[in-house]
Scaffold this motif. Structure first.
Motif, PDB file in Angstrom:
ATOM      1  N   TRP A 178       0.773  -1.083  -0.333  1.00  0.00           N
ATOM      2  CA  TRP A 178       0.330  -0.253   0.190  1.00  0.00           C
ATOM      3  C   TRP A 178       1.028   1.138   0.314  1.00  0.00           C
ATOM      4  CZ3 TRP A 178      -5.117   1.407  -0.777  1.00  0.00           C
ATOM      5  CH2 TRP A 178      -6.019   0.227  -0.746  1.00  0.00           C
ATOM      6  N   TYR A 179       2.167   1.386   0.324  1.00  0.00           N
ATOM      7  CA  TYR A 179       3.147   2.565   0.559  1.00  0.00           C
ATOM      8  C   TYR A 179       4.198   2.409   0.205  1.00  0.00           C
ATOM      9  CZ  TYR A 179      -0.295   2.945   4.028  1.00  0.00           C
ATOM     10  OH  TYR A 179      -1.761   3.464   5.643  1.00  0.00           O
ATOM     11  N   LYS A 180       4.398   3.877  -0.258  1.00  0.00           N
ATOM     12  CA  LYS A 180       5.931   3.482  -0.502  1.00  0.00           C
ATOM     13  C   LYS A 180       7.059   3.706   0.128  1.00  0.00           C
ATOM     14  CE  LYS A 180       7.135   7.834  -2.038  1.00  0.00           C
ATOM     15  NZ  LYS A 180       6.888   9.366  -2.507  1.00  0.00           N
ATOM     16  N   ARG A 181       8.330   3.205  -0.401  1.00  0.00           N
ATOM     17  CA  ARG A 181       9.065   2.589   0.692  1.00  0.00           C
ATOM     18  C   ARG A 181       9.558   3.914   1.474  1.00  0.00           C
ATOM     19  NH1 ARG A 181      13.764   0.691  -3.439  1.00  0.00           N
ATOM     20  NH2 ARG A 181      12.931   2.208  -5.128  1.00  0.00           N
ATOM     21  N   SER A 182       9.548   5.098   1.549  1.00  0.00           N
ATOM     22  CA  SER A 182      10.299   6.179   1.875  1.00  0.00           C
ATOM     23  C   SER A 182       9.119   6.743   2.992  1.00  0.00           C
ATOM     24  CB  SER A 182      10.057   7.478   0.927  1.00  0.00           C
ATOM     25  OG  SER A 182       9.038   7.842   0.662  1.00  0.00           O
ATOM     26  N   GLU A 183       7.562   5.614   3.032  1.00  0.00           N
ATOM     27  CA  GLU A 183       6.577   6.085   3.187  1.00  0.00           C
ATOM     28  C   GLU A 183       5.884   4.812   4.697  1.00  0.00           C
ATOM     29  OE1 GLU A 183       3.440   8.410   0.011  1.00  0.00           O
ATOM     30  OE2 GLU A 183       3.326   6.152   0.941  1.00  0.00           O
ATOM     31  N   ALA A 184       6.715   4.151   4.613  1.00  0.00           N
ATOM     32  CA  ALA A 184       6.441   2.823   5.101  1.00  0.00           C
ATOM     33  C   ALA A 184       7.148   2.925   6.169  1.00  0.00           C
ATOM     34  CB  ALA A 184       7.030   1.649   4.144  1.00  0.00           C
ATOM     35  N   GLN A 185       7.868   3.501   6.977  1.00  0.00           N
ATOM     36  CA  GLN A 185       8.820   2.773   8.140  1.00  0.00           C
ATOM     37  C   GLN A 185       7.633   3.664   9.531  1.00  0.00           C
ATOM     38  OE1 GLN A 185      11.851   1.606   9.201  1.00  0.00           O
ATOM     39  NE2 GLN A 185      10.373   1.140  10.876  1.00  0.00           N
ATOM     40  N   LYS A 186       7.023   4.550   9.651  1.00  0.00           N
ATOM     41  CA  LYS A 186       6.310   5.098  10.312  1.00  0.00           C
ATOM     42  C   LYS A 186       4.980   4.105  10.340  1.00  0.00           C
ATOM     43  CE  LYS A 186       5.324   9.425   9.086  1.00  0.00           C
ATOM     44  NZ  LYS A 186       6.610   9.474   7.775  1.00  0.00           N
ATOM     45  N   ARG A 187       4.574   3.891   9.313  1.00  0.00           N
ATOM     46  CA  ARG A 187       3.483   2.819   9.055  1.00  0.00           C
ATOM     47  C   ARG A 187       3.573   1.097   9.545  1.00  0.00           C
ATOM     48  NH1 ARG A 187       3.252   7.363   5.419  1.00  0.00           N
ATOM     49  NH2 ARG A 187       1.179   7.580   5.105  1.00  0.00           N
ATOM     50  N   TYR A 188       4.979   0.913   9.489  1.00  0.00           N
ATOM     51  CA  TYR A 188       4.976  -0.397  10.038  1.00  0.00           C
ATOM     52  C   TYR A 188       5.830  -0.584  11.887  1.00  0.00           C
ATOM     53  CZ  TYR A 188       6.003  -3.476   5.079  1.00  0.00           C
ATOM     54  OH  TYR A 188       5.812  -3.623   4.245  1.00  0.00           O
ATOM     55  N   SER A 189       6.489   0.741  11.883  1.00  0.00           N
ATOM     56  CA  SER A 189       6.524   1.122  13.533  1.00  0.00           C
ATOM     57  C   SER A 189       4.997   1.476  14.253  1.00  0.00           C
ATOM     58  CB  SER A 189       7.330   2.045  13.040  1.00  0.00           C
ATOM     59  OG  SER A 189       8.540   2.114  12.784  1.00  0.00           O
ATOM     60  N   PHE A 190       4.247   2.037  13.969  1.00  0.00           N
ATOM     61  CA  PHE A 190       2.988   1.733  14.088  1.00  0.00           C
ATOM     62  C   PHE A 190       2.642   0.527  14.508  1.00  0.00           C
ATOM     63  CE2 PHE A 190      -1.171   2.498  15.264  1.00  0.00           C
ATOM     64  CZ  PHE A 190      -1.179   3.756  15.837  1.00  0.00           C
ATOM     65  N   PHE A 191       2.320   0.284  13.286  1.00  0.00           N
ATOM     66  CA  PHE A 191       1.980  -1.967  13.391  1.00  0.00           C
ATOM     67  C   PHE A 191       2.825  -2.631  14.402  1.00  0.00           C
ATOM     68  CE2 PHE A 191       2.527  -5.861  11.895  1.00  0.00           C
ATOM     69  CZ  PHE A 191       1.043  -6.192  11.977  1.00  0.00           C
ATOM     70  N   PHE A 192       3.253  -2.632  14.295  1.00  0.00           N
ATOM     71  CA  PHE A 192       5.047  -3.664  15.362  1.00  0.00           C
ATOM     72  C   PHE A 192       4.294  -2.921  16.679  1.00  0.00           C
ATOM     73  CE2 PHE A 192       8.623  -5.405  16.875  1.00  0.00           C
ATOM     74  CZ  PHE A 192       8.858  -6.629  15.731  1.00  0.00           C
ATOM     75  N   GLY A 193       4.824  -1.021  16.545  1.00  0.00           N
ATOM     76  CA  GLY A 193       4.112  -1.195  18.073  1.00  0.00           C
ATOM     77  C   GLY A 193       2.707  -2.073  19.005  1.00  0.00           C
ATOM     78  N   SER A 194       2.037  -2.261  18.143  1.00  0.00           N
ATOM     79  CA  SER A 194       0.835  -3.005  18.867  1.00  0.00           C
ATOM     80  C   SER A 194       1.889  -4.139  19.320  1.00  0.00           C
ATOM     81  CB  SER A 194       0.229  -3.778  17.287  1.00  0.00           C
ATOM     82  OG  SER A 194       0.668  -4.780  16.766  1.00  0.00           O
ATOM     83  N   THR A 195       3.026  -4.972  19.451  1.00  0.00           N
ATOM     84  CA  THR A 195       3.900  -5.768  19.979  1.00  0.00           C
ATOM     85  C   THR A 195       3.586  -5.204  21.518  1.00  0.00           C
ATOM     86  OG1 THR A 195       6.347  -5.035  19.492  1.00  0.00           O
ATOM     87  CG2 THR A 195       4.799  -6.857  18.268  1.00  0.00           C
ATOM     88  N   SER A 196       4.460  -4.137  21.136  1.00  0.00           N
ATOM     89  CA  SER A 196       4.653  -3.344  23.167  1.00  0.00           C
ATOM     90  C   SER A 196       3.531  -2.894  23.332  1.00  0.00           C
ATOM     91  CB  SER A 196       5.285  -1.938  22.293  1.00  0.00           C
ATOM     92  OG  SER A 196       6.205  -1.935  22.306  1.00  0.00           O
ATOM     93  N   LEU A 197       2.032  -2.364  22.874  1.00  0.00           N
ATOM     94  CA  LEU A 197       0.996  -2.396  23.978  1.00  0.00           C
ATOM     95  C   LEU A 197       0.255  -3.099  24.032  1.00  0.00           C
ATOM     96  CD1 LEU A 197      -0.468   0.140  20.931  1.00  0.00           C
ATOM     97  CD2 LEU A 197       0.458   0.269  23.287  1.00  0.00           C
ATOM     98  N   ALA A 198       0.674  -4.567  23.252  1.00  0.00           N
ATOM     99  CA  ALA A 198       0.296  -5.398  23.922  1.00  0.00           C
ATOM    100  C   ALA A 198       0.634  -5.998  25.095  1.00  0.00           C
ATOM    101  CB  ALA A 198       0.402  -6.903  22.905  1.00  0.00           C
ATOM    102  N   GLY A 199       1.751  -6.118  25.197  1.00  0.00           N
ATOM    103  CA  GLY A 199       2.621  -6.039  26.053  1.00  0.00           C
ATOM    104  C   GLY A 199       1.765  -5.158  27.970  1.00  0.00           C
ATOM    105  N   ALA A 200       1.891  -3.846  27.599  1.00  0.00           N
ATOM    106  CA  ALA A 200       1.535  -3.185  28.513  1.00  0.00           C
ATOM    107  C   ALA A 200      -0.269  -3.433  28.489  1.00  0.00           C
ATOM    108  CB  ALA A 200       1.969  -1.541  27.999  1.00  0.00           C
ATOM    109  N   PHE A 201      -0.537  -3.563  27.964  1.00  0.00           N
ATOM    110  CA  PHE A 201      -2.135  -3.757  28.094  1.00  0.00           C
ATOM    111  C   PHE A 201      -2.525  -5.425  28.126  1.00  0.00           C
ATOM    112  CE2 PHE A 201      -6.258  -5.626  26.158  1.00  0.00           C
ATOM    113  CZ  PHE A 201      -7.227  -4.648  26.848  1.00  0.00           C
ATOM    114  N   GLY A 202      -1.294  -6.494  28.257  1.00  0.00           N
ATOM    115  CA  GLY A 202      -1.419  -7.632  28.632  1.00  0.00           C
ATOM    116  C   GLY A 202      -0.790  -7.456  30.222  1.00  0.00           C
ATOM    117  N   GLY A 203       0.162  -6.762  30.864  1.00  0.00           N
ATOM    118  CA  GLY A 203      -0.297  -6.444  32.169  1.00  0.00           C
ATOM    119  C   GLY A 203      -1.332  -5.879  32.699  1.00  0.00           C
TER     120      GLY A 203
END
Length: 505
Positions: A178-203
């Motif tokens: 869906w995204y150009k390479r120069s646009e992707a990192q913010k989207r990927y990091s927000f998506f991958f940040g769901s792992t951190s949110l899962a850890g926080a939410f899980g606790g």
């Protein structure tokens, strides 16, 4: 951005020498009331919208849905660590390393079926495949809360790994389309940040669910699995209707918007070749590129510390003398800090359109955190600060590494196989992580911290070699030129191996 009278004033402004026709093509020579251009790609935007509005529309449909999906997947695979604090091991009479074995069995199907899963995702469409897998892993999580012995725990963990095998590579693959390479990192990091949110939410969730101990005859650890699994099943049913497919199939976009999305991605990444199915030969051809192997080791090295922390952080924190609920609550801040830091790293990485130095920086932070934990054993505050460095470094580096590698793969075929390979091979590190922190090593866990440092260094080395490789290939293609007598169909099949393609460093 200045207005230009005609999209064809420059040779680079045309879309294709032989553009497709029909509903999926937007004619750049049609009259436009709003000539919105990309600075570097010169692709005209449909007249009724702007690039920013269209990307916002895509963001709101793609990123939140996939982030919630993976948040629940990560929550359901790691909530066993929270359950262990509430007595899972004692209630099921687990002895020796049986708990570690239960963690390990998850990765057997999870690793083996990564590539087949991405092929099925392409064939069945993301909406069907991802929501179906989500419902199944939610159901298995509920069953995990009902097991009575070690054998039952092993069985549910195995099927949980099988159901979750397509969540991460499938979502990363879909975002990349869906995204150009120069646009992707913010989207990927927000998506991958769901792992951190899962850890926080899980606790936080575990601290609340723990108060349900003995309700209706179930111990608190069982309620963790039952309630969180039920949540996944309910969300999966809703997501069947809203998970986005590929841009070519997105009915929630107008035909000229779909064509614009497709055209800008072709300019940035090359054509996708979505119309041809992936064959066994395609899979084999991908692995002829040595950079694919390096991509696997980049991820593999960081998965050991990532899962080492995710599975054992509650036990580590419990060793600092906190109560059961206090342990769950103290597990939240490091996860929250990693989410914020990952977004900061992503913002600057996209801003300068660079990945390599950010990978080096974040891995170095992770290594520093583990070094503190390895050397300091009688200062709780310093050890707790080390956990922040571990999460901030590890969980910020992972999305940059995966985005860098994924977005440097051109076309559906190479990206579908390459992404699945990186995640599949990388998750072998999860098996190592499950045996890195053994009960006999508590509370100092020196072998575990040493193992994590070693594998983080491996990831750093592989990332450096990958950076050198893409830089060398870019320079080689610049010297040899773009016109090597290849037709468009040949370049389409080559993906990022095409002489026209330039990698992002």
């Amino acid at each position: 951005m200045g207005r230009r009278e005609k999209a064809t004033d420059s040779p680079e402004s045309s879309l294709d020498p032989s553009p497709p026709t029909g509903d999926n093509y937007y004619d750049p020579d049609l009259p436009r009331h709003n000539a919105d251009y990309l600075d570097d790609l010169q692709v005209p935007c449909p007249p009724h919208t702007t690039q920013r509005k269209l990307l916002t529309k895509v963001d709101l449909r793609v990123i939140p849905v996939l982030s919630i999906l993976y948040l629940l997947a990560f929550l359901d695979r790691t909530n066993i660590a929270n359950a262990a604090v509430y007595g899972l091991q004692d209630d099921l009479n687990l002895t020796g390393n049986q708990y570690n074995t239960a963690l390990t069995i998850f990765f057997v199907p999870y690793i083996a079926f990564e590539i087949p899963s991405n092929i099925l995702l392409k064939k069945l469409k993301p909406r069907v495949w991802l929501s179906g897998c989500m419902f199944i892993f939610g159901l298995v999580t509920i069953c995990q809360g009902l097991v009575q012995n070690f054998s039952g725990l092993l069985a549910t963990r195995f099927f949980l790994g099988l159901a979750e095998t397509g969540m991460f590579p499938g979502s990363f693959y879909l975002i990349g389309m869906w995204y150009k390479r120069s646009e992707a990192q913010k989207r990927y990091s927000f998506f991958f940040g769901s792992t951190s949110l899962a850890g926080a939410f899980g606790g936080l969730l575990a601290s609340a669910i723990g108060k349900m101990n003995h309700m209706r005859g179930y111990l608190g650890w069982r309620w963790i699995f039952i309630l969180e699994g039920t949540l996944s099943c309910v969300v999966a049913f809703l997501f069947f209707f809203i998970i986005p497919n590929f841009p070519e199939d997105a009915k929630w976009l107008k035909s000229d918007e779909r064509a614009y999305i497709r055209a800008r991605l072709e300019k940035d990444q090359g054509k996708s070749a979505i119309e041809r199915r992936i064959t066994a030969r395609d899979v084999l051809n991908v692995f002829k590129d040595f950079k694919i192997i390096l991509g696997g080791f980049m991820y593999f090295g960081l998965i050991v510390p990532a899962y080492g922390y995710a599975f054992f952080a509650p036990g580590i924190i419990r060793g600092y003398g906190y109560s059961q609920i206090g342990t769950q609550l103290h597990s939240v801040p490091p996860w929250a800090a990693s989410f914020v830091f990952a977004l900061i790293i992503a913002y600057f990485s996209d801003l300068v359109k660079h990945r390599f130095l950010f990978v080096v920086l974040t891995i170095a932070i992770s290594i520093a955190g583990f070094a503190i934990l390895l050397s300091v054993h009688h200062d709780t505050h310093t050890e707790y600060a080390g956990l922040f460095l571990v999460t901030m470094g590890t969980y910020s580096a992972l999305p940059v590494i995966v985005c860098w590698f994924n977005m440097n793969l051109g076309g559906h075929h190479r990206r579908a196989v390459g992404t699945a390979w990186q995640i599949g091979f990388g998750n072998i590190g999860g098996i190592i992580a499950t045996y890195a922190f053994l009960k006999k090593d508590a509370p100092e866990y020196k072998p575990g911290y040493g193992i994590c440092i070693g594998f983080a260094c491996l990831s750093l080395l592989a990332s450096c070699l990958y950076g050198i490789a893409v830089m060398w290939q870019n320079r080689s293609r610049d010297k040899s030129g773009r016109d090597l007598g290849l037709g468009e169909s040949e370049k389409l099949e080559m993906g990022d191996l095409s002489p026209d393609y330039r990698y992002m460093l």
